[in-house]
Design a protein around this motif. Sequence first.
Motif, PDB file in Angstrom:
ATOM      1  N   PHE B 100       4.240   8.958  -2.582  1.00 25.56           N
ATOM      2  CA  PHE B 100       4.471   8.423  -3.927  1.00 25.56           C
ATOM      3  C   PHE B 100       5.903   7.901  -4.025  1.00 25.56           C
ATOM      4  CE2 PHE B 100       1.215  11.646  -4.257  1.00 25.56           C
ATOM      5  CZ  PHE B 100       0.252  11.038  -5.042  1.00 25.56           C
ATOM      6  N   GLY B 101       6.083   6.778  -4.719  1.00 28.01           N
ATOM      7  CA  GLY B 101       7.420   6.287  -5.021  1.00 28.01           C
ATOM      8  C   GLY B 101       8.082   5.447  -3.937  1.00 28.01           C
ATOM      9  N   LEU B 102       7.485   5.385  -2.749  1.00 33.03           N
ATOM     10  CA  LEU B 102       8.110   4.587  -1.686  1.00 33.03           C
ATOM     11  C   LEU B 102       8.129   3.101  -2.061  1.00 33.03           C
ATOM     12  CD1 LEU B 102       6.610   6.164   1.592  1.00 33.03           C
ATOM     13  CD2 LEU B 102       8.858   6.582   0.537  1.00 33.03           C
ATOM     14  N   GLN B 103       9.197   2.414  -1.636  1.00 30.08           N
ATOM     15  CA  GLN B 103       9.324   0.985  -1.899  1.00 30.08           C
ATOM     16  C   GLN B 103       8.461   0.205  -0.907  1.00 30.08           C
ATOM     17  OE1 GLN B 103      11.343  -0.262  -4.546  1.00 30.08           O
ATOM     18  NE2 GLN B 103      11.258   1.941  -5.002  1.00 30.08           N
ATOM     19  N   VAL B 104       7.789  -0.818  -1.415  1.00 29.92           N
ATOM     20  CA  VAL B 104       6.910  -1.618  -0.555  1.00 29.92           C
ATOM     21  C   VAL B 104       7.143  -3.113  -0.796  1.00 29.92           C
ATOM     22  CG1 VAL B 104       5.094   0.128  -0.322  1.00 29.92           C
ATOM     23  CG2 VAL B 104       5.046  -1.451  -2.280  1.00 29.92           C
ATOM     24  N   GLU B 105       6.707  -3.908   0.181  1.00 33.99           N
ATOM     25  CA  GLU B 105       6.820  -5.366   0.085  1.00 33.99           C
ATOM     26  C   GLU B 105       5.489  -6.006   0.461  1.00 33.99           C
ATOM     27  OE1 GLU B 105      11.418  -5.426   1.858  1.00 33.99           O
ATOM     28  OE2 GLU B 105       9.747  -6.192   3.068  1.00 33.99           O
ATOM     29  N   MET B 106       5.158  -7.080  -0.244  1.00 35.00           N
ATOM     30  CA  MET B 106       3.902  -7.773   0.010  1.00 35.00           C
ATOM     31  C   MET B 106       4.009  -8.655   1.254  1.00 35.00           C
ATOM     32  SD  MET B 106       1.973 -10.788  -0.379  1.00 35.00           S
ATOM     33  CE  MET B 106       2.947 -11.880  -1.408  1.00 35.00           C
ATOM     34  N   LEU B 107       2.935  -8.719   1.992  1.00 35.02           N
ATOM     35  CA  LEU B 107       2.796  -9.748   3.027  1.00 35.02           C
ATOM     36  C   LEU B 107       1.358 -10.241   2.988  1.00 35.02           C
ATOM     37  CD1 LEU B 107       2.427  -8.231   6.579  1.00 35.02           C
ATOM     38  CD2 LEU B 107       2.576  -6.783   4.572  1.00 35.02           C
ATOM     39  N   ILE B 108       1.129 -11.394   3.542  1.00 34.01           N
ATOM     40  CA  ILE B 108      -0.221 -11.950   3.539  1.00 34.01           C
ATOM     41  C   ILE B 108      -0.885 -11.649   4.878  1.00 34.01           C
ATOM     42  CG2 ILE B 108      -1.575 -14.080   3.485  1.00 34.01           C
ATOM     43  CD1 ILE B 108      -0.553 -13.412   0.741  1.00 34.01           C
ATOM     44  N   GLN B 109      -2.048 -11.042   4.803  1.00 38.06           N
ATOM     45  CA  GLN B 109      -2.816 -10.751   6.017  1.00 38.06           C
ATOM     46  C   GLN B 109      -3.924 -11.794   6.153  1.00 38.06           C
ATOM     47  OE1 GLN B 109      -3.695  -6.510   7.326  1.00 38.06           O
ATOM     48  NE2 GLN B 109      -5.678  -7.137   6.513  1.00 38.06           N
ATOM     49  N   ARG B 110      -4.023 -12.367   7.342  1.00 41.34           N
ATOM     50  CA  ARG B 110      -5.004 -13.425   7.567  1.00 41.34           C
ATOM     51  C   ARG B 110      -6.124 -12.876   8.434  1.00 41.34           C
ATOM     52  NH1 ARG B 110      -5.948 -18.001  10.778  1.00 41.34           N
ATOM     53  NH2 ARG B 110      -6.344 -19.919   9.590  1.00 41.34           N
ATOM     54  N   ASP B 111      -7.342 -12.880   7.899  1.00 41.48           N
ATOM     55  CA  ASP B 111      -8.498 -12.436   8.677  1.00 41.48           C
ATOM     56  C   ASP B 111      -8.819 -13.467   9.756  1.00 41.48           C
ATOM     57  OD1 ASP B 111      -8.705 -10.252   7.098  1.00 41.48           O
ATOM     58  OD2 ASP B 111     -10.429 -10.944   5.935  1.00 41.48           O
ATOM     59  N   PRO B 112      -9.578 -13.041  10.794  1.00 39.56           N
ATOM     60  CA  PRO B 112      -9.964 -13.999  11.852  1.00 39.56           C
ATOM     61  C   PRO B 112     -10.684 -15.227  11.294  1.00 39.56           C
ATOM     62  CG  PRO B 112     -10.494 -11.753  12.522  1.00 39.56           C
ATOM     63  CD  PRO B 112     -10.034 -11.676  11.107  1.00 39.56           C
ATOM     64  N   ASP B 113     -11.381 -15.059  10.154  1.00 39.75           N
ATOM     65  CA  ASP B 113     -12.090 -16.222   9.603  1.00 39.75           C
ATOM     66  C   ASP B 113     -11.207 -17.059   8.686  1.00 39.75           C
ATOM     67  OD1 ASP B 113     -11.826 -14.633   7.421  1.00 39.75           O
ATOM     68  OD2 ASP B 113     -13.965 -14.408   7.014  1.00 39.75           O
ATOM     69  N   GLY B 114      -9.912 -16.726   8.607  1.00 40.07           N
ATOM     70  CA  GLY B 114      -8.984 -17.530   7.827  1.00 40.07           C
ATOM     71  C   GLY B 114      -8.750 -17.039   6.408  1.00 40.07           C
TER      72      GLY B 114
END
Lengths: 390, 126
Positions: B100-114
């Motif tokens: 709980f409370g940890l700092q996080v950052e967004m990234l975009i994950q790309r599936d094999p189908d795009g």
Amino acid sequence: MPISLKDEAAIAGIGLTDFSKQSGVSELSLAAQCIKSACDDAGISPGEIDGLVTYTLDSSDEVEVARAVGASDLSFFSQINYGGGAAVGTIAQAAMAVATGQASNVVCYRAMNGRSGKRMGQGVSGDISSSDLIHWSWYTPYGMLIPGSWIAMVANKYMHRYGVTREDLGRVAISQRNHALRNPRAYGYGKPLTMEQYLNSKQIAEPLCLYDFCQETDGACAILVTSAERARDLKQKPAVIRAVTQASSRGQEQMTSYYRDELISLPEMELAAKRIYDMSGLGPDDIDAACLYDAFTSEIIMQLESFGFCGAGEGKYLVREGALDVDGRLPNNTHGGLISEGYIHGMNNIAEGVRLIRCDSTSQPEKAVEHVLVSSGVGVPTGAMILGRG
Amino acid sequence: MGLDNAWWWKMAADDKLGIQRCLGCLTLRHPPRPMCGDCHSLEWDAVEASGKGSICSYTVLRHPQFPGYEYPLVIVLVDLEEGTRVTSQLVGCEPEDVDFGLQVEMLIQRDPDGFKLPVFKLAGSA
């Protein structure tokens, strides 16, 4: 015209099929069997049924059921949404119909091949078109496909905030299993559960393990609602509906009300509690036993707080004191509940509430049971009621 | 996709995390819906979130294991710094390291189908 549902209607009959993991018959057959059984219990003919209520998730439509059991003219039929959140809601519909003269003998039913047929934990999929499916689309791409995954998010936050331990959840599971040991209908009949077994069981959706989850069950349950006055003339001691309500609160979602300020309480249950206490004139001290909805053990501890049996964060102490046991302050799910009797989407918890009022439970408390609290599904639009002696 | 949510996934396809904003009262809301529950305006646009936030709650999914997902699966509820919450997945993090409370950052994950999915990682992690 009554201005309150208080004491207007009563449950005059309950009917259940056998519970199993493979019924071998259709859900419509299960529905017909439990409804006939409820009529037999009350001492009326299925031909007298003039109202039917079920869940939107039920596969047996009212008219098919009516034909199957030989009901004649129906003047009231409805379905309630939101899975187990519908349980007490069906009774609220029936009580309103009876109190307003829409119908005289209303049967609420839920029939499901919950293990051999459509299972609840198989994920949500389909073309995204309805508001409901768009709702699920925020969760399913990430792998949140089963009810346990949705509930775990709230359970984890609640447990972290108030220091609730896995042992506390285990105490709930074991208390209900101990009740089931005395109930021949129950999945848990003859299968004791120890804390060691609980703690070593498979983790499903942390912090929830296998024994925190309800059963998957083939079976059906019907509840016959009629006027309190008529119920007194029928075969069984009536369970009078002192109060009943549905409840959904601001920011409510189906299973994923994650966007409210806090995730450490159940605002919809607090709403249900306020309404049934106001309607009945009763309070937590008047409640002798309960059948709190228990798809997951964590939900029981949170509901103890919602319904005012203790303060916020104090549910764990009640559990540690043994309050939920048959000789405790609030014997709870004395049939074993959805966790250890079977999962008929909460309808079987209503049936047990009626048995407690009739002094007919396989784990009947020694103390007098004047009032029983029964609740619907947790984490969804829900409801609650208080049953009393008639 | 429907009329009320397709735009969010189009932003994700452009590597952005979107938040719906009411044009009547500028309230941010998520998940999106067609009307503002505060001022009842039907007019809205979308802002791009910074992608920074902290873990409000989480769960680790282990069973049942559905095809297409890698288990154990760490699911997080993220308090975004803009004030809304979003449900997502925490990647590159062992289950015992999430809290709980940890700092996080967004990234975009790309599936094999795009198909692109906004997910999160612990702030500062690779």
